[in-house]
Design a protein around this motif. Sequence first.
Motif, PDB file in Angstrom:
ATOM      1  N   ILE A   1       0.845  -1.201   0.000  1.00  0.00           N
ATOM      2  CA  ILE A   1       0.000   0.000   0.000  1.00  0.00           C
ATOM      3  C   ILE A   1       0.880   1.251   0.000  1.00  0.00           C
ATOM      4  CG2 ILE A   1      -1.615   1.364   1.382  1.00  0.00           C
ATOM      5  CD1 ILE A   1      -2.812  -1.388   2.296  1.00  0.00           C
ATOM      6  N   LEU A   2       1.881   1.271   0.856  1.00  0.00           N
ATOM      7  CA  LEU A   2       2.789   2.420   0.914  1.00  0.00           C
ATOM      8  C   LEU A   2       3.556   2.571  -0.396  1.00  0.00           C
ATOM      9  CD1 LEU A   2       4.134   1.997   4.537  1.00  0.00           C
ATOM     10  CD2 LEU A   2       2.583   3.782   3.705  1.00  0.00           C
ATOM     11  N   HIS A   3       3.972   1.463  -0.978  1.00  0.00           N
ATOM     12  CA  HIS A   3       4.685   1.489  -2.254  1.00  0.00           C
ATOM     13  C   HIS A   3       3.818   2.174  -3.319  1.00  0.00           C
ATOM     14  CE1 HIS A   3       7.802  -0.112  -5.000  1.00  0.00           C
ATOM     15  NE2 HIS A   3       6.802  -0.178  -5.869  1.00  0.00           N
ATOM     16  N   GLY A   4       2.552   1.789  -3.381  1.00  0.00           N
ATOM     17  CA  GLY A   4       1.629   2.399  -4.341  1.00  0.00           C
ATOM     18  C   GLY A   4       1.424   3.879  -4.070  1.00  0.00           C
TER      19      GLY A   4
ATOM     20  N   GLU B   1      10.425   3.869   6.486  1.00  0.00           N
ATOM     21  CA  GLU B   1      10.147   5.048   7.317  1.00  0.00           C
ATOM     22  C   GLU B   1       8.658   5.174   7.615  1.00  0.00           C
ATOM     23  OE1 GLU B   1      10.584   9.757   6.451  1.00  0.00           O
ATOM     24  OE2 GLU B   1      12.305   8.505   5.889  1.00  0.00           O
ATOM     25  N   TRP B   2       7.835   5.042   6.584  1.00  0.00           N
ATOM     26  CA  TRP B   2       6.396   5.188   6.771  1.00  0.00           C
ATOM     27  C   TRP B   2       5.785   3.999   7.504  1.00  0.00           C
ATOM     28  CZ3 TRP B   2       3.810   9.469   6.818  1.00  0.00           C
ATOM     29  CH2 TRP B   2       4.332  10.572   6.157  1.00  0.00           C
ATOM     30  N   MET B   3       6.374   2.813   7.334  1.00  0.00           N
ATOM     31  CA  MET B   3       5.898   1.658   8.098  1.00  0.00           C
ATOM     32  C   MET B   3       6.120   1.884   9.589  1.00  0.00           C
ATOM     33  SD  MET B   3       6.765  -1.706   5.803  1.00  0.00           S
ATOM     34  CE  MET B   3       5.939  -2.830   6.928  1.00  0.00           C
ATOM     35  N   MET B   4       7.273   2.415   9.946  1.00  0.00           N
ATOM     36  CA  MET B   4       7.567   2.690  11.365  1.00  0.00           C
ATOM     37  C   MET B   4       6.606   3.745  11.903  1.00  0.00           C
ATOM     38  SD  MET B   4      11.734   2.365  11.829  1.00  0.00           S
ATOM     39  CE  MET B   4      11.969   4.064  11.438  1.00  0.00           C
ATOM     40  N   LYS B   5       6.354   4.794  11.123  1.00  0.00           N
ATOM     41  CA  LYS B   5       5.423   5.844  11.556  1.00  0.00           C
ATOM     42  C   LYS B   5       4.024   5.267  11.781  1.00  0.00           C
ATOM     43  CE  LYS B   5       7.857   9.693   9.497  1.00  0.00           C
ATOM     44  NZ  LYS B   5       7.812  10.844   8.605  1.00  0.00           N
ATOM     45  N   TYR B   6       3.592   4.411  10.853  1.00  0.00           N
ATOM     46  CA  TYR B   6       2.279   3.792  10.984  1.00  0.00           C
ATOM     47  C   TYR B   6       2.194   2.942  12.241  1.00  0.00           C
ATOM     48  CZ  TYR B   6      -1.708   0.783  10.105  1.00  0.00           C
ATOM     49  OH  TYR B   6      -2.883   0.104  10.229  1.00  0.00           O
ATOM     50  N   LYS B   7       3.231   2.148  12.484  1.00  0.00           N
ATOM     51  CA  LYS B   7       3.240   1.251  13.643  1.00  0.00           C
ATOM     52  C   LYS B   7       3.272   2.020  14.955  1.00  0.00           C
ATOM     53  CE  LYS B   7       4.985  -2.780  11.306  1.00  0.00           C
ATOM     54  NZ  LYS B   7       5.998  -3.830  11.267  1.00  0.00           N
ATOM     55  N   GLU B   8       3.886   3.204  14.952  1.00  0.00           N
ATOM     56  CA  GLU B   8       3.889   4.033  16.150  1.00  0.00           C
ATOM     57  C   GLU B   8       2.487   4.519  16.500  1.00  0.00           C
ATOM     58  OE1 GLU B   8       6.614   7.224  15.340  1.00  0.00           O
ATOM     59  OE2 GLU B   8       8.375   5.926  15.473  1.00  0.00           O
ATOM     60  N   LEU B   9       1.643   4.668  15.484  1.00  0.00           N
ATOM     61  CA  LEU B   9       0.274   5.165  15.697  1.00  0.00           C
ATOM     62  C   LEU B   9      -0.724   4.071  16.043  1.00  0.00           C
ATOM     63  CD1 LEU B   9       0.085   7.675  12.711  1.00  0.00           C
ATOM     64  CD2 LEU B   9       0.395   8.215  15.131  1.00  0.00           C
ATOM     65  N   THR B  10      -0.346   2.813  15.784  1.00  0.00           N
ATOM     66  CA  THR B  10      -1.315   1.741  16.029  1.00  0.00           C
ATOM     67  C   THR B  10      -0.945   0.954  17.271  1.00  0.00           C
ATOM     68  OG1 THR B  10      -0.094   0.226  14.569  1.00  0.00           O
ATOM     69  CG2 THR B  10      -1.894   1.489  13.606  1.00  0.00           C
TER      70      THR B  10
END
Length: 68
Positions: A32-35, A59-68
């Motif tokens: 999803i992030l790649h797209g 980078e964005w995977m880590m940011k997402y995981k910090e929010l969930t």
Amino acid sequence: IVIGDIYISIDRVLENAKTLKTSKQDELLRVILHGALHLSGFGDKTKKESEKMRQLEDEWMMKYKELT
């Protein structure tokens, strides 16, 4: 304004998760992030572009995981 579609093959996500030894959820998030990065103008045709794309995905995977 960004306009576009992201098509995801769930079969490919499942295959990649198994091959890369990662969870299905993480592989789906990465796809999803790649797209989204492609829609934002990033490419991955060259080695340099691919490396940048992977860095941004991480980078964005880590940011997402910090929010969930």
